[in-house]
Design a protein around this motif. Structure first.
Motif, PDB file in Angstrom:
ATOM      1  N   LEU A   1       0.821  -1.210   0.000  1.00  0.00           N
ATOM      2  CA  LEU A   1       0.000   0.000   0.000  1.00  0.00           C
ATOM      3  C   LEU A   1       0.853   1.257   0.000  1.00  0.00           C
ATOM      4  O   LEU A   1       0.445   2.284  -0.545  1.00  0.00           O
ATOM      5  N   MET A   2       2.043   1.212   0.563  1.00  0.00           N
ATOM      6  CA  MET A   2       2.941   2.366   0.505  1.00  0.00           C
ATOM      7  C   MET A   2       3.415   2.592  -0.926  1.00  0.00           C
ATOM      8  O   MET A   2       3.511   3.738  -1.380  1.00  0.00           O
ATOM      9  N   VAL A   3       3.686   1.530  -1.661  1.00  0.00           N
ATOM     10  CA  VAL A   3       4.057   1.658  -3.068  1.00  0.00           C
ATOM     11  C   VAL A   3       2.897   2.244  -3.871  1.00  0.00           C
ATOM     12  O   VAL A   3       3.092   3.126  -4.713  1.00  0.00           O
TER      13      VAL A   3
ATOM     14  N   THR B   1     -10.095  -6.783   1.531  1.00  0.00           N
ATOM     15  CA  THR B   1     -10.083  -8.196   1.194  1.00  0.00           C
ATOM     16  C   THR B   1      -9.189  -8.995   2.138  1.00  0.00           C
ATOM     17  O   THR B   1      -9.582 -10.038   2.651  1.00  0.00           O
ATOM     18  N   PHE B   2      -7.984  -8.514   2.372  1.00  0.00           N
ATOM     19  CA  PHE B   2      -7.019  -9.291   3.149  1.00  0.00           C
ATOM     20  C   PHE B   2      -7.087  -9.035   4.648  1.00  0.00           C
ATOM     21  O   PHE B   2      -6.733  -9.894   5.433  1.00  0.00           O
ATOM     22  N   LEU B   3      -7.498  -7.853   5.049  1.00  0.00           N
ATOM     23  CA  LEU B   3      -7.529  -7.512   6.462  1.00  0.00           C
ATOM     24  C   LEU B   3      -8.928  -7.468   7.037  1.00  0.00           C
ATOM     25  O   LEU B   3      -9.099  -7.498   8.244  1.00  0.00           O
TER      26      LEU B   3
ATOM     27  N   ALA C   1      -8.944   2.308  -6.097  1.00  0.00           N
ATOM     28  CA  ALA C   1      -9.688   1.055  -5.938  1.00  0.00           C
ATOM     29  C   ALA C   1      -8.807  -0.022  -5.314  1.00  0.00           C
ATOM     30  O   ALA C   1      -9.252  -0.765  -4.431  1.00  0.00           O
ATOM     31  N   LEU C   2      -7.546  -0.098  -5.734  1.00  0.00           N
ATOM     32  CA  LEU C   2      -6.622  -1.060  -5.124  1.00  0.00           C
ATOM     33  C   LEU C   2      -6.386  -0.751  -3.659  1.00  0.00           C
ATOM     34  O   LEU C   2      -6.383  -1.649  -2.809  1.00  0.00           O
ATOM     35  N   ALA C   3      -6.189   0.518  -3.336  1.00  0.00           N
ATOM     36  CA  ALA C   3      -5.936   0.904  -1.950  1.00  0.00           C
ATOM     37  C   ALA C   3      -7.161   0.666  -1.072  1.00  0.00           C
ATOM     38  O   ALA C   3      -7.034   0.494   0.133  1.00  0.00           O
TER      39      ALA C   3
END
Length: 75
Positions: free
Chosen positions: A25-27, A63-65, A55-57
């Protein structure tokens, strides 16, 4: 339901997984900052890329957390 098997919510993610997701997420954040310099009214692609990064952020952590609060899982 057996109360002794319930784990507290803050212990659901291990340190390694949290570090990997933070790095990804930092990238995404730094790439978004880089793309902002290309925004203008002549090209739509920088804004389209920023919307995709948003949308990715949003969906990667969800989804994962994310955990469902529905039902009696955590009550």
């Amino acid at each position: 339901m057996n109360e002794s098997k319930k784990r507290p919510l803050e212990n659901e993610n291990n340190l390694g997984g949290s570090i990997v997701i933070f790095a990804v997420l930092m990238v995404v954040f730094i790439l978004g900052l880089y793309l902002v310099q290309f925004l203008d009214f002549t090209s739509v692609w920088p804004m389209a890329a920023l919307i995709l990064l948003f949308a990715l952020a949003y969906f990667i952590p969800m989804t994962f957390l994310g955990r469902s609060d529905a039902g009696g899982d955590h009550r």
